[in-house]
Each structure stands twice: as structure tokens, then as C-alpha cells.
Design a protein around this motif. Structure first.
Motif, short mmCIF file in Angstrom:
data_model
loop_
_atom_site.label_atom_id
_atom_site.label_comp_id
_atom_site.label_asym_id
_atom_site.label_seq_id
_atom_site.Cartn_x
_atom_site.Cartn_y
_atom_site.Cartn_z
N CYS A 1 0.83 -1.20 0.00
CA CYS A 1 0.00 0.00 0.00
C CYS A 1 0.87 1.25 0.00
CB CYS A 1 -0.93 0.02 1.22
SG CYS A 1 -2.12 -1.33 1.26
N ARG A 2 1.96 1.18 0.71
CA ARG A 2 2.90 2.31 0.72
C ARG A 2 3.54 2.49 -0.65
NH1 ARG A 2 4.16 4.40 5.70
NH2 ARG A 2 3.22 3.29 7.45
N LEU A 3 3.83 1.38 -1.32
CA LEU A 3 4.44 1.44 -2.64
C LEU A 3 3.50 2.03 -3.68
CD1 LEU A 3 6.27 -2.01 -2.71
CD2 LEU A 3 7.28 0.24 -2.30
N GLU A 4 2.20 1.74 -3.57
CA GLU A 4 1.25 2.23 -4.57
C GLU A 4 0.77 3.65 -4.29
OE1 GLU A 4 -2.46 0.06 -4.88
OE2 GLU A 4 -3.09 0.71 -2.91
N HIS A 5 1.07 4.19 -3.12
CA HIS A 5 0.52 5.49 -2.73
C HIS A 5 0.84 6.62 -3.71
CE1 HIS A 5 -1.75 7.63 0.30
NE2 HIS A 5 -0.91 8.65 0.13
N PRO A 6 2.05 6.71 -4.26
CA PRO A 6 2.30 7.76 -5.25
C PRO A 6 1.40 7.66 -6.48
CG PRO A 6 4.38 6.92 -4.42
CD PRO A 6 3.29 6.02 -3.87
N ALA A 7 1.09 6.43 -6.92
CA ALA A 7 0.19 6.25 -8.06
C ALA A 7 -1.22 6.73 -7.71
CB ALA A 7 0.17 4.79 -8.50
N LEU A 8 -1.64 6.51 -6.48
CA LEU A 8 -2.96 6.99 -6.04
C LEU A 8 -2.98 8.52 -5.99
CD1 LEU A 8 -3.80 4.45 -3.20
CD2 LEU A 8 -4.72 4.50 -5.52
N MET A 9 -1.88 9.12 -5.55
CA MET A 9 -1.80 10.58 -5.51
C MET A 9 -1.95 11.16 -6.92
SD MET A 9 -1.60 11.49 -2.33
CE MET A 9 -1.03 13.18 -2.37
N GLU A 10 -1.36 10.50 -7.91
CA GLU A 10 -1.50 10.94 -9.30
C GLU A 10 -2.92 10.72 -9.81
OE1 GLU A 10 0.47 12.58 -11.58
OE2 GLU A 10 1.62 12.95 -9.75
N GLY B 1 -3.53 -6.29 -5.66
CA GLY B 1 -2.13 -5.93 -5.50
C GLY B 1 -1.92 -4.43 -5.68
N PRO B 2 -0.68 -4.00 -5.52
CA PRO B 2 -0.41 -2.57 -5.61
C PRO B 2 -0.53 -2.04 -7.03
CG PRO B 2 1.64 -3.77 -5.35
CD PRO B 2 0.52 -4.77 -5.20
N ILE B 3 -0.99 -0.82 -7.14
CA ILE B 3 -1.06 -0.15 -8.43
C ILE B 3 0.34 0.40 -8.73
CG2 ILE B 3 -2.05 1.78 -9.70
CD1 ILE B 3 -4.51 1.52 -7.86
N ASP B 4 0.83 0.08 -9.90
CA ASP B 4 2.10 0.64 -10.35
C ASP B 4 1.86 1.28 -11.72
OD1 ASP B 4 1.90 -1.53 -12.07
OD2 ASP B 4 3.57 -2.62 -11.18
N GLU B 5 2.90 1.79 -12.32
CA GLU B 5 2.75 2.47 -13.61
C GLU B 5 2.14 1.55 -14.66
OE1 GLU B 5 2.55 5.62 -15.95
OE2 GLU B 5 3.38 5.74 -13.93
N LYS B 6 2.58 0.28 -14.68
CA LYS B 6 2.06 -0.67 -15.67
C LYS B 6 0.58 -0.95 -15.46
CE LYS B 6 2.62 -5.26 -17.58
NZ LYS B 6 3.15 -6.60 -17.38
N SER B 7 0.19 -1.28 -14.24
CA SER B 7 -1.23 -1.60 -14.00
C SER B 7 -2.11 -0.37 -14.18
CB SER B 7 -1.42 -2.19 -12.60
OG SER B 7 -1.01 -1.29 -11.61
N LEU B 8 -1.56 0.79 -13.90
CA LEU B 8 -2.32 2.02 -14.10
C LEU B 8 -2.60 2.24 -15.58
CD1 LEU B 8 -3.47 4.34 -12.38
CD2 LEU B 8 -1.35 5.57 -12.77
#
Length: 186
Positions: A85-94, A164-171
Motif C-alpha cells: 500500500c505504501r508502494l502504490e501510494h504515489p500512483a494513487l496521488m497521481e 495488488g499494488p497499483i504501479d505504472e504498468k497496472s495504471l
């Protein structure tokens, strides 16, 4: 002869495991297979009823049916103790910068003070946050771990579940195309 047969067992086991891994990697590259893709039993159906209290200490409202209804929503289930969740947080901010959608969160089995500190430290991307201290509401969504994210249309139907966490690819390959599809059909 028996010694040779016993000595061959580890080699045969290794070759079997290597074959299974190679098959999975081949299916991922050619067929787009993903062992992490878990279909949602709720896909195409209305989201479960939700009425969750707000996270104490924030001005952000709680989460209920009225928060979701009539909006294109992204529902993210998260916890402060969850490393992905901490790893995906920047993607959520975007994602929260997109004014066409409403990003909301369900805080899963978390200590409210720790969740508050997590959001104060990293930023709060959510328009609404419901606290699910028992995990019951998240179970209704079909969640078995965090993070999980759902895309919900204006009628309240779940169109996508991302485990799982949202990253650039999944986004770019999952979430944004689902959102664009909803927006294009309106």
C-alpha cells in the motif's frame, strides 16, 4: 542401478519445477496470462452496500452508498501496515488529480491513529475514507488482502478489480483504460 534412480530424483524434481516456471513465463509473454489476475464475482454487478465511519482526525467524510452513486469511482482498500500500500501510494496521488473520477478509500483492519499518521505523512488522495476495523465490509467486496482496487461506474456496477499494488504498468494497462471506457460510453 537403484543408486542411479535415487540420485536422479532431485534432477527430475528440478526439471519438473523448471518446466512449470517456463510454462508460466511463456503463457505470460504470449497469452497475457497473469497468475495474479483474480476475477471478481461482483464484476458487472452493483457494489455491496457500504456505510463506514470516517477516519477520525481527518476532514474527509466517511464512505457510504451515496458517496459512490452517480460518480465514476475508484475504491482502494488499504492499510498503514501494508508495505505494498505504501508502494502504490504515489500512483494513487497521481490518480486523485483526475477530476473526472472520485477516488475513495476503505481503511482495512487498521489502527486509526496509524492510518491518520500514514495519510498525513504521505498525503491524502481520497475524497472519502471509510474505516473497516473488523474487515467485514471488505469481505463483502470480496477482498482477501490489501491492497485491492475496484473501478465502479456511475450506476454503481463494479467493472474492474485489481489485486495488488497499483504501479505504472497496472495504471496504464488496466485502471486507466477501464476508466476511459466508462467515460467514453457516457
Amino acid at each position: 542401478m537403484r543408486r542411479y534412480a535415487l540420485a536422479a530424483i532431485p534432477l527430475v524434481a528440478f526439471l519438473g519445477i523448471a518446466g512449470a516456471v517456463a510454462n508460466t513465463l511463456y503463457r505470460e509473454s504470449v497469452d497475457g496470462y497473469s497468475p495474479a489476475a483474480i476475477p471478481s464475482a461482483l464484476a458487472g454487478r452493483r457494489h455491496p452496500a457500504v456505510h463506514l465511519a470516517p477516519l477520525a482526525g481527518l476532514q474527509t467524510p466517511g464512505l457510504d452508498d451515496q458517496t459512490l452513486d452517480g460518480h465514476i469511482a475508484v475504491v482502494n482498500i488499504f492499510a498503514s501496515w501494508c508495505v505494498p500500500c505504501r508502494l502504490e501510494h504515489p500512483a494513487l496521488m497521481e490518480l486523485a488529480k483526475d477530476s473526472r473520477i472520485k477516488l475513495v478509500g476503505i481503511n482495512y483492519k487498521d489502527v486509526p491513529e496509524k492510518a491518520l499518521a500514514f495519510l498525513q505523512q504521505n498525503g491524502n488522495p481520497f475524497a472519502a475514507i471509510g474505516t473497516d476495523t473488523t474487515g467485514r465490509s471488505s469481505i463483502d467486496w470480496g477482498v482477501y488482502g490489501v491492497p485491492e482496487t475496484f473501478v465502479v461506474d456511475r450506476a454503481g456496477r463494479i467493472l474492474l478489480r485489481h489485486v495488488g499494488p497499483i504501479d505504472e504498468k497496472s495504471l496504464t494497462t488496466d485502471i486507466l483504460p477501464a476508466l476511459e471506457e466508462i467515460i467514453a460510453t457516457e
